[in-house]
Write an enzyme that holds these catalytic residues in place. Structure first.
Site, PDB file in Angstrom:
ATOM      1  N   HIS A 471     -24.817  80.571  21.519  1.00 41.31           N
ATOM      2  CA  HIS A 471     -23.759  80.983  20.432  1.00 41.31           C
ATOM      3  C   HIS A 471     -23.580  79.727  19.577  1.00 41.31           C
ATOM      4  O   HIS A 471     -23.600  79.825  18.252  1.00 41.31           O
ATOM      5  CB  HIS A 471     -22.379  81.288  21.152  1.00 41.31           C
ATOM      6  N   GLU A 472     -23.432  78.546  20.124  1.00 39.76           N
ATOM      7  CA  GLU A 472     -23.051  77.417  18.941  1.00 39.76           C
ATOM      8  C   GLU A 472     -24.440  76.926  18.455  1.00 39.76           C
ATOM      9  O   GLU A 472     -24.270  76.764  17.205  1.00 39.76           O
ATOM     10  CB  GLU A 472     -22.554  76.237  19.884  1.00 39.76           C
ATOM     11  N   HIS A 475     -24.359  79.023  15.114  1.00 37.36           N
ATOM     12  CA  HIS A 475     -23.942  78.499  14.250  1.00 37.36           C
ATOM     13  C   HIS A 475     -24.477  77.315  13.532  1.00 37.36           C
ATOM     14  O   HIS A 475     -24.570  77.223  12.136  1.00 37.36           O
ATOM     15  CB  HIS A 475     -22.393  77.905  14.830  1.00 37.36           C
ATOM     16  N   HIS A 478     -27.195  78.579  11.040  1.00 36.47           N
ATOM     17  CA  HIS A 478     -26.356  78.926   9.955  1.00 36.47           C
ATOM     18  C   HIS A 478     -26.365  77.657   8.884  1.00 36.47           C
ATOM     19  O   HIS A 478     -26.569  77.894   7.976  1.00 36.47           O
ATOM     20  CB  HIS A 478     -25.107  79.334  10.326  1.00 36.47           C
TER      21      HIS A 478
END
Length: 680
Positions: A471-472, A475, A478
């Protein structure tokens, strides 16, 4: 000695932050000098004798404040990742001044008049879509920060924002101190019954570090969660649960009840002052959801779809508990994880502890990095010459497939006293392209609180921690792939209900056999994760999924209840909370508990009136990942499209336009319901 924060250009690799050279005493003078420099830059824009243009006003403003941005970035990131009393004292002292400085810019009449002049010419200016978006954002940002208010109302705005900045800091400080203050110290081994070796070893190490005999359990996730899941001692489970869920509501100096009331009321006053009906109305005008009706529509859809299954899930856990405890047994919140784990083991022969040996942290890291290599061609190379802020931290150069430097990635995996709980991604430098055409590449960080290594074993992760890493890391991608002209629209600077798409889509890979087989090997034998265990992971992936959904919906309902208020709140925080999320509760509540007082996301973080974003983005990620599933989870063309249309664009266009460009259509809830097994 020279103030390291004021060095014009760092001589470190890629101009990274020289953490070891920075002293706590450096921050205050650096902040004051940075504010002084930005004031000069603003004065130069206002004093420009030429007519206002996009370049001499809007772009000049976008480029102002680089030093202040650099200093505050370091300060606020370390307040979360490696804080101490001295650093917090600096922040507490400087927050009102920083708030006042920011207000001095957004409330500057002459500056706003120049911006308004350019904005009024927007339809006749030869702007690119990104430039037009910057102009829109700049004008709207000033308007939303009080530029159009009367002088009297501007004074009120200054007061409100100053109070909010101080209160959010105090809220976070209180919660961190409360978390660190508590420990469950056990000296009788019989009290450890049911706990796996990993939890025992970690607790023994914590006790040793604190100079105590026996075992110490804390409110940090790697300690708290296994205890609730495996401990056979119900009274101790209750004690730890109550300690966790009554943080910051003990009526002492760390109590956050009064701060919650103040934060909620101040935000409402701010919104009304700016012409909005409530704080949610103010926030949602700049979100994909657009208004409260769309948020409640999503939450209501999820409640309708998931509640029947959630009640069945709780009933199944209750039946198992009553087999052991008797028919009159009442399942309480401190029992749910314990009996859920037993039911999961019975149904799927799924034992999360049995998986740990196959998820050794260094191998998981290789797997996650390798996934990015396979999808996007990028590679990761540790560079020990890049300074770090704590020995736990590692720094990597990220390179394109052709070897071109792309970004710096910091990883920080384990809990410690100076780090807040949870997991997050942040940036120490965001990407932008300056007027010379130089592309300043990003420095991003993923910070987590994973199970620490012990004297006997390396860090062995739970499957849930593997998902958190993914999940992290989503990010981080991104941020890493950001490729925009303006820093304010770079990377994760997007609508908050869109920012979770790149992170949550990565979690899907954890359930793909092809991905698990690339790295999951026993840390001692090197044997791959057995096929039957992989299948159990997949089979169990939707276990209690409806209960988990309702838990998230309950947080969304609580958030919206606080921020759709049209009057000040002066009541009982705990009682209001119970009423706000009652529709989504499927377990009895425990007297004396309260989440709002420790709910950093919506009180001191960026998710006020925005917690629904996690479920909003889950709809997006399920829909988007269906493209990968249809065309191959490692399909390079799908990955290229996702990078080009989503990851690299930041906030340069409306997120729905970006999503449609990738997906070919707007998302629906159908893919999420199918993935969760709610509908076929």
């Amino acid at each position: 000695m020279q103030n390291a924060l004021l060095t014009p250009r760092y001589t470190t690799p890629h101009g990274t932050i020289p953490f070891p050279l920075i002293q706590t005493a450096d921050y205050e003078p650096a902040l004051r000098e940075a504010m002084r420099q930005e004031d000069e830059e603003i004065a130069a824009i206002i004093g420009n004798p030429d007519e206002p243009t996009f370049e001499n006003t809007v772009v000049a403003l976008a480029e102002a404040g680089q030093l202040l941005n650099r200093v505050t970035t370091v300060l606020f990131n370390l307040l979360s990742a490696e804080t101490n009393d001295e650093l917090e004292a600096v922040a507490e002292k400087m927050m009102p001044e920083l708030s006042e400085h920011s207000n001095n810019i957004t409330l500057n009449v002459q500056l706003f008049e120049r911006i308004r002049t350019v904005y009024g010419q927007r339809d006749s200016l030869p702007l690119t879509p990104e430039e037009r978006q910057l102009l829109e954002n700049t004008y709207d940002g000033f308007r939303r920060n009080g530029a159009t208010l009367s002088d009297n109302d501007k004074a009120v705005f200054r007061q409100l924002t100053a109070e909010l900045s101080s209160l959010t800091l105090r809220f976070s400080q209180n919660h961190l101190k409360e978390t660190n203050k508590y420990e469950l110290h056990l000296t009788d081994e019989a009290q450890l019954k049911g706990l796996p070796d990993s939890a025992r070893e970690a607790a023994a190490q914590t006790a040793h570090e604190k100079g105590k005999e026996g075992w110490v359990f804390t409110l940090q996730a790697p300690s708290y969660q296994p205890f609730l899941k495996y401990s056979e001692c119900r009274e101790l489970r209750k004690e730890l649960y109550m300690a966790y869920n009554t943080q910051c509501c003990h009526g002492d100096e760390l109590d956050n009840c009064a701060i919650v009331k103040q934060l909620v009321n101040l935000r409402r006053h701010l919104a009304v002052l700016l012409g909005f009906t409530d704080y949610a109305d103010y926030v949602l005008r700049k979100r994909m959801a657009e208004d409260t009706a769309h948020v409640y529509r999503l939450l209501d859809q999820l409640l309708e779809a998931y509640t029947p299954t959630a009640r069945q899930e709780v009933e199944a856990v209750t039946r198992l508990a009553r087999e052991a405890e008797g028919e009159d047994f009442t399942l309480m919140p401190w029992d749910f994880s314990f009996y859920s784990q037993q039911l999961k083991q019975r149904k799927y022969s799924y034992d999360e502890e049995a998986l740990r040996p196959y998820f050794e942290l260094s191998r998981v890291k290789e797997g996650v990095f390798g996934l990015a290599t396979r999808l996007y061609g990028i590679t990761f190379h540790e560079n020990k010459d890049i300074p770090v802020y704590h020995p736990d931290v590692q720094a990597y150069e990220v390179r394109e497939a052709d070897g071109t430097y792309l970004a710096v990635l910091y990883t920080d995996f384990h809990p410690r006293a100076g780090k807040r709980s949870g997991a997050w991604m942040t940036s120490y430098q965001e990407q932008w392209i300056d007027r010379t055409g130089t592309n300043h590449r990003p420095h991003v960080s993923v910070t987590m609180n994973f199970t620490r290594p012990t004297a006997a074993k390396p860090a062995l992760l739970t499957f849930g921690e593997v998902q958190t890493f993914l999940h992290e890391f989503g990010h981080a991608l991104h941020g890493i792939f950001a490729n925009t002209r303006f820093q304010s629209m770079s990377g994760t600077n997007v609508y908050w209900d869109f920012v979770e798409l790149p992170s949550q889509i990565m979690e899907n890979f954890a359930l793909e056999k092809e991905f698990l087989h690339t790295f999951a090997r026993h840390y001692e034998t090197g044997e791959p994760l057995p096929e039957e265990m992989v299948q159990r992971i997949v089979d169990a992936s939707n276990f209690n999924v409806a209960y988990a959904c309702l838990r998230q919906v309950s947080f969304g309902l609580l958030d919206m209840a606080w921020y759709t208020r049209r009057t000040d709140f002066e009541g009982d925080v705990s009682q209001y909370e119970r009423e706000a999320w009652q529709r989504a509760q499927v377990l009895p509540s425990a007297e004396g508990t309260c989440m709002s007082v420790q709910f950093g996301h919506i009180m001191s973080g960026g998710y006020a009136a925005g917690y629904y974003s996690y479920k909003w983005a889950e709809v997006l990620d399920a829909d988007a990942f269906s493209v990968f599933q249809a065309k191959g989870i490692f399909n390079p063309e799908v990955a290229r499209s996702f990078r080009e249309n989503i990851l690299s664009k930041g906030g340069t266009e409306h997120p729905m336009a970006l999503y449609r460009r990738f997906r070919g259509q707007e998302p629906t809830i159908d893919a999420l319901l199918k993935r969760n097994g709610i509908r076929s």
